[in-house]
Design a protein around this motif. Structure first.
Motif, short mmCIF file in Angstrom:
data_model
loop_
_atom_site.label_atom_id
_atom_site.label_comp_id
_atom_site.label_asym_id
_atom_site.label_seq_id
_atom_site.Cartn_x
_atom_site.Cartn_y
_atom_site.Cartn_z
N VAL A 1 -5.42 -7.36 -4.31
CA VAL A 1 -5.50 -7.47 -5.77
C VAL A 1 -4.38 -6.59 -6.31
O VAL A 1 -4.41 -5.37 -6.16
N TYR A 2 -3.39 -7.24 -6.90
CA TYR A 2 -2.23 -6.50 -7.38
C TYR A 2 -2.54 -5.82 -8.71
O TYR A 2 -3.17 -6.39 -9.59
N SER A 3 -2.09 -4.59 -8.83
CA SER A 3 -2.07 -3.86 -10.09
C SER A 3 -0.79 -3.02 -10.08
O SER A 3 -0.15 -2.90 -9.04
N PRO A 4 -0.43 -2.42 -11.19
CA PRO A 4 0.78 -1.58 -11.20
C PRO A 4 0.70 -0.40 -10.22
O PRO A 4 1.70 0.23 -9.92
N TYR A 5 -0.49 -0.10 -9.70
CA TYR A 5 -0.66 1.02 -8.79
C TYR A 5 -0.55 0.63 -7.32
O TYR A 5 -0.56 1.50 -6.45
N LEU A 6 -0.49 -0.67 -7.02
CA LEU A 6 -0.36 -1.13 -5.64
C LEU A 6 1.13 -1.18 -5.28
O LEU A 6 1.90 -1.92 -5.89
N MET A 7 1.51 -0.39 -4.30
CA MET A 7 2.91 -0.37 -3.88
C MET A 7 3.22 -1.59 -3.03
O MET A 7 2.48 -1.90 -2.09
N GLY B 1 0.82 -1.20 0.00
CA GLY B 1 0.00 0.00 0.00
C GLY B 1 0.85 1.25 0.00
O GLY B 1 2.08 1.18 0.09
N PRO B 2 0.20 2.42 -0.07
CA PRO B 2 0.95 3.68 -0.10
C PRO B 2 1.60 3.96 1.25
O PRO B 2 1.17 3.44 2.28
N GLU B 3 2.60 4.79 1.24
CA GLU B 3 3.39 5.09 2.43
C GLU B 3 2.53 5.57 3.60
O GLU B 3 2.81 5.28 4.75
N THR B 4 1.48 6.29 3.32
CA THR B 4 0.64 6.85 4.39
C THR B 4 -0.42 5.88 4.91
O THR B 4 -1.03 6.15 5.94
N ALA B 5 -0.66 4.78 4.20
CA ALA B 5 -1.72 3.85 4.62
C ALA B 5 -1.35 2.40 4.27
O ALA B 5 -2.16 1.66 3.74
N TYR B 6 -0.14 1.99 4.58
CA TYR B 6 0.31 0.66 4.21
C TYR B 6 -0.09 -0.38 5.25
O TYR B 6 -0.38 -0.06 6.39
N ARG B 7 -0.11 -1.66 4.81
CA ARG B 7 -0.24 -2.80 5.73
C ARG B 7 1.14 -3.41 5.87
O ARG B 7 1.88 -3.52 4.89
#
Length: 71
Positions: A56-62, A10-16
């Motif tokens: 669900v992986y996509s190119p936008y999922l960090m 996830g993004p840096e501000t809301a990652y798991r």
């Protein structure tokens, strides 16, 4: 052989954050991540507290991880 890996999804501000200390368990997750990245899409299933968390992986999922070196 031991393992100590921290996985961030996830993004840096809301990652798991997930931690793996079993080399076989980490390899199972790592291979899912690598396959999804290679395909550009896919599911990443992570066992967590008796349940399964699915991303669900996509190119936008960090997705990133840190592997600690054995001491």
């Amino acid at each position: 052989m031991g393992s100590d890996v921290t996985l961030y999804i996830g993004p840096e501000t809301a990652y798991r954050k997930f931690r793996f200390t079993d080399a076989n368990e980490w390899e199972s997750i790592r291979s899912q991540v690598a396959a999804a990245m290679d395909a550009g899409k896919g599911l990443i299933k992570i066992p967590w507290k008796g349940d399964t968390v699915v991303f669900v992986y996509s190119p936008y999922l960090m997705v990133s991880w840190v592997e600690k070196r054995p001491e």
